[in-house]
Motif scaffolding. Sequence first.
Motif, mmCIF file in Angstrom:
data_model
loop_
_atom_site.group_PDB
_atom_site.id
_atom_site.type_symbol
_atom_site.label_atom_id
_atom_site.label_comp_id
_atom_site.label_asym_id
_atom_site.label_seq_id
_atom_site.Cartn_x
_atom_site.Cartn_y
_atom_site.Cartn_z
ATOM 1 N N GLU A 51 0.803 -0.991 0.110
ATOM 2 C CA GLU A 51 -0.083 -0.011 -0.137
ATOM 3 C C GLU A 51 0.887 1.453 0.039
ATOM 4 O OE1 GLU A 51 -3.277 0.259 -0.407
ATOM 5 O OE2 GLU A 51 -3.097 -1.923 -0.975
ATOM 6 N N ARG A 52 1.852 1.217 0.581
ATOM 7 C CA ARG A 52 3.054 2.419 0.538
ATOM 8 C C ARG A 52 3.629 2.553 -0.951
ATOM 9 N NH1 ARG A 52 7.473 2.193 4.910
ATOM 10 N NH2 ARG A 52 7.989 4.005 3.864
ATOM 11 N N LEU A 53 3.756 1.553 -1.584
ATOM 12 C CA LEU A 53 4.055 1.612 -2.999
ATOM 13 C C LEU A 53 2.963 2.026 -3.833
ATOM 14 C CD1 LEU A 53 5.828 1.151 -5.370
ATOM 15 C CD2 LEU A 53 5.450 -1.026 -5.499
ATOM 16 N N MET A 54 1.672 1.411 -3.535
ATOM 17 C CA MET A 54 0.439 2.040 -4.388
ATOM 18 C C MET A 54 0.037 3.420 -4.157
ATOM 19 S SD MET A 54 -0.847 -0.416 -6.175
ATOM 20 C CE MET A 54 -0.836 -2.218 -6.481
ATOM 21 N N ILE A 55 0.208 3.845 -2.951
ATOM 22 C CA ILE A 55 -0.227 5.326 -2.615
ATOM 23 C C ILE A 55 0.708 6.186 -3.230
ATOM 24 C CG2 ILE A 55 -0.078 7.099 -0.840
ATOM 25 C CD1 ILE A 55 -1.427 4.881 1.184
ATOM 26 N N PHE A 56 2.143 5.827 -3.294
ATOM 27 C CA PHE A 56 3.208 6.673 -3.801
ATOM 28 C C PHE A 56 2.751 6.868 -5.195
ATOM 29 C CE2 PHE A 56 7.438 7.232 -5.705
ATOM 30 C CZ PHE A 56 7.548 8.433 -5.276
ATOM 31 N N GLY A 57 2.717 5.388 -6.203
ATOM 32 C CA GLY A 57 2.274 5.426 -7.387
ATOM 33 C C GLY A 57 1.249 6.154 -7.798
ATOM 34 N N ILE A 58 0.114 6.044 -6.982
ATOM 35 C CA ILE A 58 -1.216 6.719 -7.489
ATOM 36 C C ILE A 58 -0.986 8.370 -7.370
ATOM 37 C CG2 ILE A 58 -3.719 7.450 -6.602
ATOM 38 C CD1 ILE A 58 -3.683 4.439 -5.606
ATOM 39 N N PHE A 59 -0.043 8.878 -6.409
ATOM 40 C CA PHE A 59 0.204 10.366 -6.499
ATOM 41 C C PHE A 59 1.005 10.518 -7.731
ATOM 42 C CE2 PHE A 59 -1.281 10.249 -1.907
ATOM 43 C CZ PHE A 59 -1.660 11.481 -2.012
ATOM 44 N N LEU A 60 1.863 9.720 -8.362
ATOM 45 C CA LEU A 60 2.551 9.890 -9.369
ATOM 46 C C LEU A 60 1.606 10.257 -10.577
ATOM 47 C CD1 LEU A 60 5.794 7.560 -9.052
ATOM 48 C CD2 LEU A 60 5.502 10.110 -8.405
ATOM 49 N N CYS A 61 0.596 9.180 -10.579
ATOM 50 C CA CYS A 61 -0.288 9.471 -11.698
ATOM 51 C C CYS A 61 -1.078 10.430 -11.662
ATOM 52 C CB CYS A 61 -0.971 7.938 -11.786
ATOM 53 S SG CYS A 61 -0.301 6.187 -12.027
ATOM 54 N N LEU A 62 -1.414 10.724 -10.276
ATOM 55 C CA LEU A 62 -2.320 12.047 -10.355
ATOM 56 C C LEU A 62 -1.449 13.169 -10.510
ATOM 57 C CD1 LEU A 62 -4.756 13.429 -9.213
ATOM 58 C CD2 LEU A 62 -3.575 13.560 -6.959
ATOM 59 N N ASP A 63 -0.116 13.349 -10.333
ATOM 60 C CA ASP A 63 0.914 14.387 -10.822
ATOM 61 C C ASP A 63 0.921 14.486 -12.378
ATOM 62 O OD1 ASP A 63 2.607 16.758 -9.857
ATOM 63 O OD2 ASP A 63 3.953 15.398 -11.304
ATOM 64 N N ALA A 64 0.743 13.377 -13.009
ATOM 65 C CA ALA A 64 0.877 13.339 -14.398
ATOM 66 C C ALA A 64 -0.469 13.680 -15.013
ATOM 67 C CB ALA A 64 1.477 12.190 -14.915
ATOM 68 N N PHE A 65 -1.424 13.436 -14.274
ATOM 69 C CA PHE A 65 -2.705 13.506 -14.785
ATOM 70 C C PHE A 65 -3.099 15.225 -14.641
ATOM 71 C CE2 PHE A 65 -7.428 13.588 -13.950
ATOM 72 C CZ PHE A 65 -7.788 13.313 -15.149
ATOM 73 N N LEU A 66 -2.693 15.823 -13.510
ATOM 74 C CA LEU A 66 -3.094 17.185 -13.406
ATOM 75 C C LEU A 66 -2.149 18.062 -13.908
ATOM 76 C CD1 LEU A 66 -3.172 17.313 -9.542
ATOM 77 C CD2 LEU A 66 -5.228 17.117 -11.256
ATOM 78 N N TYR A 67 -0.933 17.471 -14.575
ATOM 79 C CA TYR A 67 -0.176 18.249 -15.381
ATOM 80 C C TYR A 67 -0.807 18.603 -16.756
ATOM 81 C CZ TYR A 67 3.780 18.877 -18.844
ATOM 82 O OH TYR A 67 4.519 19.339 -19.803
ATOM 83 N N LYS A 366 -2.207 20.886 -7.955
ATOM 84 C CA LYS A 366 -1.204 20.136 -8.869
ATOM 85 C C LYS A 366 0.244 20.925 -8.276
ATOM 86 C CE LYS A 366 2.091 19.341 -12.312
ATOM 87 N NZ LYS A 366 2.593 17.986 -12.331
ATOM 88 N N VAL A 367 0.557 21.969 -7.934
ATOM 89 C CA VAL A 367 1.765 22.469 -7.266
ATOM 90 C C VAL A 367 2.112 21.790 -5.938
ATOM 91 C CG1 VAL A 367 2.859 24.260 -6.316
ATOM 92 C CG2 VAL A 367 1.480 24.629 -8.518
ATOM 93 N N LEU A 368 1.074 21.788 -5.028
ATOM 94 C CA LEU A 368 1.155 21.029 -3.842
ATOM 95 C C LEU A 368 1.547 19.573 -4.050
ATOM 96 C CD1 LEU A 368 -1.691 22.516 -1.560
ATOM 97 C CD2 LEU A 368 0.604 23.207 -1.597
ATOM 98 N N ASN A 369 0.707 19.033 -4.980
ATOM 99 C CA ASN A 369 1.064 17.539 -5.031
ATOM 100 C C ASN A 369 2.284 17.355 -5.543
ATOM 101 O OD1 ASN A 369 0.003 14.764 -5.402
ATOM 102 N ND2 ASN A 369 0.866 15.201 -7.341
ATOM 103 N N SER A 370 2.947 18.097 -6.701
ATOM 104 C CA SER A 370 4.342 18.067 -7.163
ATOM 105 C C SER A 370 5.382 18.155 -6.113
ATOM 106 C CB SER A 370 4.554 19.091 -8.279
ATOM 107 O OG SER A 370 3.546 18.877 -9.302
ATOM 108 N N ILE A 371 5.045 19.163 -5.179
ATOM 109 C CA ILE A 371 6.015 19.465 -3.982
ATOM 110 C C ILE A 371 6.140 18.181 -3.127
ATOM 111 C CG2 ILE A 371 6.642 20.632 -2.173
ATOM 112 C CD1 ILE A 371 5.466 23.371 -3.513
ATOM 113 N N VAL A 372 5.156 17.877 -2.756
ATOM 114 C CA VAL A 372 5.015 16.707 -1.785
ATOM 115 C C VAL A 372 5.939 15.432 -2.692
ATOM 116 C CG1 VAL A 372 3.727 14.983 -0.706
ATOM 117 C CG2 VAL A 372 3.103 17.261 -0.710
ATOM 118 N N ILE A 373 5.432 14.942 -3.593
ATOM 119 C CA ILE A 373 6.077 13.538 -4.250
ATOM 120 C C ILE A 373 7.382 13.949 -4.832
ATOM 121 C CG2 ILE A 373 3.823 12.985 -5.107
ATOM 122 C CD1 ILE A 373 4.664 13.564 -8.008
ATOM 123 N N LEU A 374 7.896 15.128 -4.822
ATOM 124 C CA LEU A 374 9.151 15.368 -5.305
ATOM 125 C C LEU A 374 10.188 15.456 -4.133
ATOM 126 C CD1 LEU A 374 11.062 16.126 -7.472
ATOM 127 C CD2 LEU A 374 10.802 18.684 -6.869
#
Length: 492
Positions: A51-67, A366-374
């Motif tokens: 689930e840690r991998l899934m949550i991180f991967g979902i946020f990566l997909c969300l970042d690419a989607f919001l881009y 988008k900006v907040l999500n990018s900062i967090v996952i980066l």
Amino acid sequence: HMDSDDSDEPSLLRFMCAELTRGYFLEHNEAKYTERRERVYTCMRIPRELERLMIFGIFLCLDAFLYVFTLLPLRTLLAFLRLLTIPCCGLGGSRFLQPAQVCDLLKGLIMVLCYSMMHYVDYAMMYHLIRGQSVIKLYIIYNMLEVADRLFSSFGQDILDALYWTATEPKSRKRAHIGVIPHFFMAVFYVFLHAILIMVQASTLNVAFNSHNKSLLTIMMSNNFVEIKGSVFKKFEKNNLFQMSNSDIKERFTNYVLLLIVCLRNMEQFSWNTDHLLVLLPDVVMVITSEVMVDVVKHAFITKFNDITADVYSEYKASLAFELVSSRQQNAYTDYSDSVARRMGFIPLPLAVLVRRYFHLLITMKVLNSIVILGKSCRYVKEANMEGKLFKRPTAQTSKQTPKKANPAKSPPTSVQRPSKSITKQPSPRAKPFPPAPPPVTEVTSDPPPDSPPKPEESSSETPQSTELKHRATNKDLLEIDRFTICGNRIG
């Protein structure tokens, strides 16, 4: 003498006494029982690590989607303004538009054309057409749509990459393509068809939620458990499990977006009444829970049957984080949204065409999500000791037919680029007309050094003590896995 012979003869009483007093010692096979206990502990750790991998991967997909909704329109506008200044400034340099700007213009033009084409698609008519079908037909249609979505995602990114490379390829080379315009129309046609396919998926899911009996929804959920049967009894290696994990991340994120579309469509029909949302909420929770349970059970038994430790998911997470951080470097050779599409099979353009009307104020998200996952990615890369790979330029691609002339372990060290002050700095122009291509898949597994022992075959028997060592030693670098897979499901 006859009494002693009678005592040696087998009897029921002696058999029962022997069975009742028989003993054994587990420490005589300590390694076996220790291994079994570690397998149990591994299965207990799988849900948390997965689930840690899934949550991180979902946020990566969300970042690419919001881009697609936030930064891409701004980048497209800047590239278009730069294009308008060509008559005023002239073509002083060898290349007026950078390759990234050309790709941004193409993406923006594709989105605009698909937006206009989607206005001619009647969602209400499609919904009522699907609603009039029987339950069995809808179940078959839904399964066909899932297969078609995976095939579209696999071939679609190849179509988009072919368009980007055709438009930015140096003109000094001999022409070996059909032209930019045919590739462009192929890309527009693909994005439009994929968007319609996702719309049909959302409509089928909407019919399942709004039907009086929940038989269709139950059948769709049972389809997830069929996935366990087709996965857990296959042989998996670490790289194959990584591809399947990426596919599960993409599938879960897409399902979340489809559920969001269904809820928004129903709320819109009922004048945004929150009472109707409470009616849909139990079904949404049931679908999400079944998806999580299927993924946990599937990964738990795959790791058990293939003797893979739970620490492998931390390596997968570090590999995804490395791609995010490296896409901000000066020597990046692809956009991060395209890297996510190749790695996970998630292409955000068709999904963005479909849900464009529901998102307005996403720039802050988008900006907040990018900062967090980066920030998280930098932390995972540092924990995995992969910082040294960030500033290495990709090696030049060699032909598959040429034999290896030198051992990679004995080759001279490549020059390491010093880290830039900011990882968001724009890339500087290269001396060469185009960046070197990444190494091919065939060179992922290099020959071992002469001093190292030969690698044992998979079919050879191993002791329980060497099981963990076998899977800790990575056969292939996770960063060098072939990214052009069928949605991450290609098993080598």
